[in-house]
Design an enzyme around this catalytic site. Structure first.
Site, PDB file in Angstrom:
ATOM      1  CG  ASN A 149      43.007  38.767  28.545  1.00  0.00           C
ATOM      2  OD1 ASN A 149      43.645  37.905  29.150  1.00  0.00           O
ATOM      3  ND2 ASN A 149      43.351  40.033  28.576  1.00  0.00           N
ATOM      4  CD  GLU A 247      51.454  41.796  36.495  1.00  0.00           C
ATOM      5  OE1 GLU A 247      50.706  42.766  36.283  1.00  0.00           O
ATOM      6  OE2 GLU A 247      52.638  41.908  36.837  1.00  0.00           O
ATOM      7  CB  CYS A 281      44.363  43.534  32.031  1.00  0.00           C
ATOM      8  SG  CYS A 281      46.017  43.494  31.319  1.00  0.00           S
ATOM      9  CD  GLU A 460      53.895  38.923  34.725  1.00  0.00           C
ATOM     10  OE1 GLU A 460      53.072  39.448  33.957  1.00  0.00           O
ATOM     11  OE2 GLU A 460      53.939  37.691  34.950  1.00  0.00           O
TER      12      GLU A 460
HETATM   13  P1  NAP Z   1      40.114  34.598  36.388  1.00  0.00           P
HETATM   14  O1  NAP Z   1      38.720  34.112  36.418  1.00  0.00           O
HETATM   15  O2  NAP Z   1      40.661  35.212  37.614  1.00  0.00           O
HETATM   16  O3  NAP Z   1      40.994  33.359  35.919  1.00  0.00           O
HETATM   17  C1  NAP Z   1      42.382  33.442  35.660  1.00  0.00           C
HETATM   18  C2  NAP Z   1      42.987  32.060  35.803  1.00  0.00           C
HETATM   19  O4  NAP Z   1      42.896  31.646  37.161  1.00  0.00           O
HETATM   20  C3  NAP Z   1      42.266  30.991  34.993  1.00  0.00           C
HETATM   21  O5  NAP Z   1      43.191  30.037  34.538  1.00  0.00           O
HETATM   22  C4  NAP Z   1      41.343  30.400  36.042  1.00  0.00           C
HETATM   23  O6  NAP Z   1      40.907  29.124  35.700  1.00  0.00           O
HETATM   24  C5  NAP Z   1      42.250  30.400  37.246  1.00  0.00           C
HETATM   25  N1  NAP Z   1      41.581  30.321  38.544  1.00  0.00           N
HETATM   26  C6  NAP Z   1      40.298  30.642  38.876  1.00  0.00           C
HETATM   27  N2  NAP Z   1      40.087  30.406  40.203  1.00  0.00           N
HETATM   28  C7  NAP Z   1      41.246  29.940  40.709  1.00  0.00           C
HETATM   29  C8  NAP Z   1      41.665  29.520  42.013  1.00  0.00           C
HETATM   30  N3  NAP Z   1      40.843  29.548  43.066  1.00  0.00           N
HETATM   31  N4  NAP Z   1      42.932  29.103  42.172  1.00  0.00           N
HETATM   32  C9  NAP Z   1      43.794  29.081  41.130  1.00  0.00           C
HETATM   33  N5  NAP Z   1      43.453  29.436  39.879  1.00  0.00           N
HETATM   34  C10 NAP Z   1      42.198  29.880  39.664  1.00  0.00           C
HETATM   35  O7  NAP Z   1      40.341  35.657  35.225  1.00  0.00           O
HETATM   36  P2  NAP Z   1      39.822  35.565  33.747  1.00  0.00           P
HETATM   37  O8  NAP Z   1      38.337  35.783  33.780  1.00  0.00           O
HETATM   38  O9  NAP Z   1      40.368  34.349  33.093  1.00  0.00           O
HETATM   39  O10 NAP Z   1      40.554  36.802  33.084  1.00  0.00           O
HETATM   40  C11 NAP Z   1      40.057  38.094  33.135  1.00  0.00           C
HETATM   41  C12 NAP Z   1      40.723  38.898  34.232  1.00  0.00           C
HETATM   42  O11 NAP Z   1      42.122  38.863  34.080  1.00  0.00           O
HETATM   43  C13 NAP Z   1      40.342  40.359  34.184  1.00  0.00           C
HETATM   44  O12 NAP Z   1      40.097  40.815  35.488  1.00  0.00           O
HETATM   45  C14 NAP Z   1      41.578  41.027  33.619  1.00  0.00           C
HETATM   46  O13 NAP Z   1      41.736  42.378  33.960  1.00  0.00           O
HETATM   47  C15 NAP Z   1      42.640  40.182  34.206  1.00  0.00           C
HETATM   48  N6  NAP Z   1      43.883  40.309  33.457  1.00  0.00           N
HETATM   49  C16 NAP Z   1      44.918  40.987  34.027  1.00  0.00           C
HETATM   50  C17 NAP Z   1      46.095  41.168  33.309  1.00  0.00           C
HETATM   51  C18 NAP Z   1      47.262  41.916  33.901  1.00  0.00           C
HETATM   52  O14 NAP Z   1      48.355  41.818  33.355  1.00  0.00           O
HETATM   53  N7  NAP Z   1      47.103  42.654  34.976  1.00  0.00           N
HETATM   54  C19 NAP Z   1      46.209  40.648  32.017  1.00  0.00           C
HETATM   55  C20 NAP Z   1      45.127  39.965  31.478  1.00  0.00           C
HETATM   56  C21 NAP Z   1      43.973  39.792  32.209  1.00  0.00           C
HETATM   57  P3  NAP Z   1      39.463  28.965  35.002  1.00  0.00           P
HETATM   58  O15 NAP Z   1      39.432  29.833  33.822  1.00  0.00           O
HETATM   59  O16 NAP Z   1      39.432  27.547  34.657  1.00  0.00           O
HETATM   60  O17 NAP Z   1      38.480  29.371  36.056  1.00  0.00           O
END
Ligand code: NAP
Length: 485
Positions: A149, A247, A281, A460
């Site tokens: 994002n 996070e 997020c 963080e």
């Molecule tokens: P995601 O699907 O959980 O992916 C995040 C990262 O983790 C990507 O690089 C993903 O790779 C990788 N990943 C997926 N499965 C994994 C595994 N089993 N082991 C290690 N790495 C793995 O999240 P997203 O869809 O990219 O992002 C949206 C989410 O992020 C939302 O829930 C949002 O709320 C959250 N977010 C939280 C914050 C915060 O600061 N709290 C900030 C921004 C976003 P791939 O993309 O290649 O699958």
């Protein structure tokens, strides 16, 4: 067509197994780049490079590393337009947003942590007979896994403190948005970051990401992403006793009391709901409004949301671009369909906009405001992470608090009231890691950033990041008797 391999040991290398992933522009659905599809073999190479670089890098001075971080910031600033255009093309967000928020913040992350490390200090605990002081050393090879994002913004939020504290890095961006991370590797080379200090492995989370979490020589994992991915990572990393920062997701409340500054609250609520297509997020997607102003607030919010210009992300007037992918749009649309089934009223949006080619192929979705849903239905309880908000009335402070806290997440909240005591007492009672009062996403990089409940573990920002990316030891020196004895 741009093609990017992995950045390992200070050079671009092809993936060991030779596979690449197509990377489409979400605004047109046209593939414009290909990135390496990393496997455990690539992760192993990156970890070896990071391990080789660690002894020399960890012995450099804080001043040297801080100066390099500032040089990185200077190069990001010099190439800001290129970074912003690439971020927009890769992610779908308006280029105006990337130029105003994402890229300046990436630059600031490096400048901020350079300064924070320079001004950090250790603790001292004097005893009558001994002196204790704390000593920080780098953790070692750290793994950084980031979402799609805010690609460069969130990657640099981890890279900068990890670097300045003397760690070496293996980073994996989301495979949906790999481009600005690759440009960052170019910048690292330009400013002379030694080979192996920063390594970038592209690929899928379940392949390259999982291999990083499992690798025995990666001593810490800093992860930002979804809650279910965070649970998988924790289950793998915890038995290996890795340091872990998570996070995760949010379903953040925006709480609007009747005594708010109405215009300011409407503007802030719209911004909190729809910035970056609602893909932040911290976005406030559950809007709780005190009953006396509920109807007028919904009317004003809908009017404001309808005015958001959606379309070509490269056009300066565009306020909302494409969602990150066709798959993600389908997921968001499934929640809109569910909202209709659950009896919700769609006040605006709820459908794809009609755009001219090539944007008619893009993952666009109109900003959507829904009322009439009960608070326990899935649309209100689950993170949608798109341009969809639900609005709910409340009749008392107690009810507002129960609704605000009534989800499994606890990342952030915003509260809109002119009553200072209510603002303070209500904020204290919220089960979230962060609260904004009469504002949203106003950021000071020194403050703790992170969530409670299923929104994460750890914090963080400022010293919290410096502490995560270092190990503290206590040194106790026996002083003997008083002077002269
Ligand atoms: P995601 O699907 O959980 O992916 C995040 C990262 O983790 C990507 O690089 C993903 O790779 C990788 N990943 C997926 N499965 C994994 C595994 N089993 N082991 C290690 N790495 C793995 O999240 P997203 O869809 O990219 O992002 C949206 C989410 O992020 C939302 O829930 C949002 O709320 C959250 N977010 C939280 C914050 C915060 O600061 N709290 C900030 C921004 C976003 P791939 O993309 O290649 O699958």
């Amino acid at each position: 067509m741009i093609e990017r391999g992995h950045w390992i040991g200070g050079e671009w290398v092809a993936p060991v197994e030779g596979a690449y992933l197509d990377n489409p522009n979400p605004a047109t659905n046209q593939v414009f780049s290909r990135v390496a599809r990393g496997t455990s073999a690539d992760v192993n190479r990156a970890v070896e490079a990071a391990k080789s670089a660690f002894p020399a890098w960890s012995k450099t001075t804080v001043e040297y590393r801080a100066a390099l971080c500032e040089a990185i910031a200077d190069r990001i600033a010099a190439r800001a337009e290129e970074f912003a255009a690439l971020e927009s093309q890769d992610q779908g967000k308006p280029v105006s947003l990337a130029s105003r928020i994402d890229i300046p913040r990436a630059e600031t992350n490096f400048r901020f942590f350079a300064g924070a490390a320079r001004h950090s200090r250790s603790d001292c605990f004097p005893m009558p007979t001994a002196l204790n002081y704390t000593w920080r050393r780098p953790v070692g090879v750290v793994g950084l896994i980031t979402p799609w994002n805010l690609p460069l913004y969130l990657l640099t939020w981890k890279v900068a403190p990890a670097l300045v504290m003397g760690n070496t890095i293996v980073a994996k961006p989301s495979e949906l948005t790999p481009m600005t991370a690759s440009l960052l590797a170019d910048v690292m080379a330009e400013v002379g970051v030694p080979p192996g200090v920063f390594n970038l492995v592209h690929g899928l989370g379940r392949e390259a990401g999982q291999a990083m979490v499992e690798h025995p020589d990666i001593q810490a994992i800093s992860f930002t992403g979804g809650t279910s991915t965070g649970a998988t990572i924790a289950a793998t990393a915890a038995p290996k006793f890795k340091k872990l920062s998570l996070e995760l997701g949010g379903k953040n409340p925006t709480v609007v009391f009747a005594d708010c500054d109405f215009e300011k609250a409407v503007a802030g609520t719209a911004k909190a709901g729809f910035t970056n297509q609602g893909e932040v997020c911290l976005c406030g997607s559950r809007i709780l409004v005190e009953r006396p102003i509920f109807e007028s607030f919904v009317t004003a919010l809908v009017e404001r949301v309808k005015a958001i210009q959606i379309g070509d992300p490269s056009a300066p007037e565009t306020g909302m671009g494409a969602l990150v992918s066709q798959d993600h749009r389908a997921k968001v649309e499934s929640y809109i369909a569910l909202a209709k089934e659950e009896g919700g009223t769609i006040h605006c949006g709820g459908k794809r906009p009609e755009l001219l080619a090539p944007f008619d192929q893009g993952a666009f979705l109109e900003p959507t405001v829904i009322t009439g849903l009960s608070h326990d239905c899935r649309v209100v309880q689950e993170e949608i992470f798109g341009p969809v908000v639900t609005v709910h009335p409340f009749d008392s402070v107690e009810k507002a608090l129960a609704l605000a806290n009534g989800v499994r997440y606890g990342l952030a909240a915003s509260v809109w009231t002119q009553d200072l005591t209510k603002a303070h007492r209500f904020s204290e009672a919220l089960q979230t890691g962060m609260v904004w009062v009469n504002t949203w996403l106003e950021r000071d990089l020194r403050v703790p950033f992170g969530g409670v409940k299923e929104s994460g573990v750890g914090r963080e920002g400022g010293r919290y990041s410096l502490e995560f990316f270092s190990e503290v030891s206590n040194i106790c020196i026996e002083l003997g008797g008083p002077l002269g004895e």
